[in-house]
Scaffold this motif. Sequence first.
Motif, PDB file in Angstrom:
ATOM      1  N   SER A 213      32.607  47.661  38.758  1.00 58.96           N
ATOM      2  CA  SER A 213      33.984  47.179  38.639  1.00 58.96           C
ATOM      3  C   SER A 213      34.995  48.317  38.726  1.00 58.96           C
ATOM      4  O   SER A 213      36.206  48.075  38.656  1.00 58.96           O
ATOM      5  CB  SER A 213      34.176  46.424  37.316  1.00 58.96           C
ATOM      6  OG  SER A 213      33.969  47.281  36.198  1.00 58.96           O
ATOM      7  N   ASN A 214      34.505  49.535  38.868  1.00 58.73           N
ATOM      8  CA  ASN A 214      35.395  50.678  39.068  1.00 58.73           C
ATOM      9  C   ASN A 214      36.240  50.440  40.314  1.00 58.73           C
ATOM     10  O   ASN A 214      35.699  50.150  41.385  1.00 58.73           O
ATOM     11  CB  ASN A 214      34.572  51.962  39.227  1.00 58.73           C
ATOM     12  CG  ASN A 214      35.429  53.213  39.220  1.00 58.73           C
ATOM     13  OD1 ASN A 214      36.448  53.279  39.906  1.00 58.73           O
ATOM     14  ND2 ASN A 214      35.015  54.202  38.451  1.00 58.73           N
ATOM     15  N   PRO A 215      37.568  50.547  40.211  1.00 62.73           N
ATOM     16  CA  PRO A 215      38.422  50.247  41.374  1.00 62.73           C
ATOM     17  C   PRO A 215      38.181  51.148  42.576  1.00 62.73           C
ATOM     18  O   PRO A 215      38.626  50.831  43.678  1.00 62.73           O
ATOM     19  CB  PRO A 215      39.843  50.422  40.816  1.00 62.73           C
ATOM     20  CG  PRO A 215      39.692  51.248  39.586  1.00 62.73           C
ATOM     21  CD  PRO A 215      38.354  50.909  39.024  1.00 62.73           C
ATOM     22  N   TRP A 253      36.195  43.861  39.859  1.00 62.23           N
ATOM     23  CA  TRP A 253      37.370  44.574  39.359  1.00 62.23           C
ATOM     24  C   TRP A 253      38.323  43.617  38.650  1.00 62.23           C
ATOM     25  O   TRP A 253      38.840  43.925  37.568  1.00 62.23           O
ATOM     26  CB  TRP A 253      38.091  45.267  40.510  1.00 62.23           C
ATOM     27  CG  TRP A 253      39.427  45.799  40.113  1.00 62.23           C
ATOM     28  CD1 TRP A 253      39.686  46.939  39.409  1.00 62.23           C
ATOM     29  CD2 TRP A 253      40.703  45.184  40.359  1.00 62.23           C
ATOM     30  NE1 TRP A 253      41.043  47.089  39.211  1.00 62.23           N
ATOM     31  CE2 TRP A 253      41.688  46.026  39.783  1.00 62.23           C
ATOM     32  CE3 TRP A 253      41.095  44.032  41.013  1.00 62.23           C
ATOM     33  CZ2 TRP A 253      43.047  45.715  39.846  1.00 62.23           C
ATOM     34  CZ3 TRP A 253      42.443  43.725  41.075  1.00 62.23           C
ATOM     35  CH2 TRP A 253      43.403  44.566  40.490  1.00 62.23           C
ATOM     36  N   TRP A 257      39.815  43.777  34.925  1.00 65.59           N
ATOM     37  CA  TRP A 257      41.238  44.024  34.749  1.00 65.59           C
ATOM     38  C   TRP A 257      41.942  42.865  34.045  1.00 65.59           C
ATOM     39  O   TRP A 257      42.872  43.066  33.258  1.00 65.59           O
ATOM     40  CB  TRP A 257      41.887  44.285  36.100  1.00 65.59           C
ATOM     41  CG  TRP A 257      43.328  44.650  36.020  1.00 65.59           C
ATOM     42  CD1 TRP A 257      43.865  45.808  35.520  1.00 65.59           C
ATOM     43  CD2 TRP A 257      44.444  43.865  36.463  1.00 65.59           C
ATOM     44  NE1 TRP A 257      45.233  45.795  35.629  1.00 65.59           N
ATOM     45  CE2 TRP A 257      45.614  44.608  36.195  1.00 65.59           C
ATOM     46  CE3 TRP A 257      44.547  42.606  37.051  1.00 65.59           C
ATOM     47  CZ2 TRP A 257      46.876  44.116  36.499  1.00 65.59           C
ATOM     48  CZ3 TRP A 257      45.807  42.123  37.357  1.00 65.59           C
ATOM     49  CH2 TRP A 257      46.960  42.879  37.077  1.00 65.59           C
TER      50      TRP A 257
END
Length: 338
Positions: A213-215, A253, A257
């Motif tokens: 999920s790291n952008p 992501w 978020w």
Amino acid sequence: MKRIEEIYWLRFYGCLAVFLFHLIGRIEDNYLGHVSLDLARIPLVLGTPIFIFISIFLFSARYGDDVPHNFLANRFKYIMVPYLVYGLIYSIAEYLRRMASDDPVGFTTHMVEYLVFAGWHGYFLIIAMQFYVLFWLYNRFDLKRWLPSGRWLFIGALISMGYWGFFRWQAIEPPGYLHWIAPIGWIYLFFLALLLVKYYPDLRQKYWFRRLSNPAWLAVTVAMIVLFTLRGELEYSSKETWVVPLFIFAMLWAMSWLSGLTATPLVKKVNEYSFGIYLAHPLFFSLVDFITWQIDVPLWLYAPALMVVGLSGSIMLNRVVNRSNWSGLMFGKRLRVT
């Protein structure tokens, strides 16, 4: 079931994405095509996949392994009745238009293409119904023993990418949207939804989720898509190979978020009418187009007119038809949003 705020935001985005995708298509068809419009389509191609993802996510979160006996009957009623009603409206309107032009078509052939081969934007409903059946089968026969969601997300993504790539590579065009409605091209959405539900709401506690999920993954994917767009080497729809990794990284992501972010009243209101907006907005786009056929309308006026008439018309129609149960069933039930 506890409210899942992330789903409100995702449905809000998906509804507007489909709406704006079709709006840009009208602009390109009637006025001009431009690379900026192609770039604008990149995030909008996620609209249709989001609706499929949301359906499986919510059903899995609500029912788990205990799917009610009338599940398929209810889904068929609320999905296929609007499909037939709107399909008839759009197909008859298009048939009359073509009969008045230099491109007439046989009535039976035309109706088969629209209703049997799902040759209109309601093809999404056929896809959804197939995944409802798959969801029922998956839980009824405990298929997760052989098809675990984690492993099969990876396998399903490869299958879907290969499926769309094959049709693009071979330039095969079946009648209607026949190859679009096959679940093969969308199977990754099914396993992605099941995987995220399995660990929701403690997704951030899972290493794989924090990592993917790291952008940065999403940013690199978008950068590559933009590069190919500027080179003029991509087609733009939700039925493309490059949409699969884009959707997966975007959804991972987004779920990270959006966690803990309460939906606003506007977001909930769009959710309430989302099904009606999806089904009806091309009808109101056509009203604007009919006017532009009679008089010259500049682009700066045409685009806002599409947006205002398309949204307000769809919402008003959905409000009217939902005053009774039978008409709401026919033209799309209004969601109950609290």
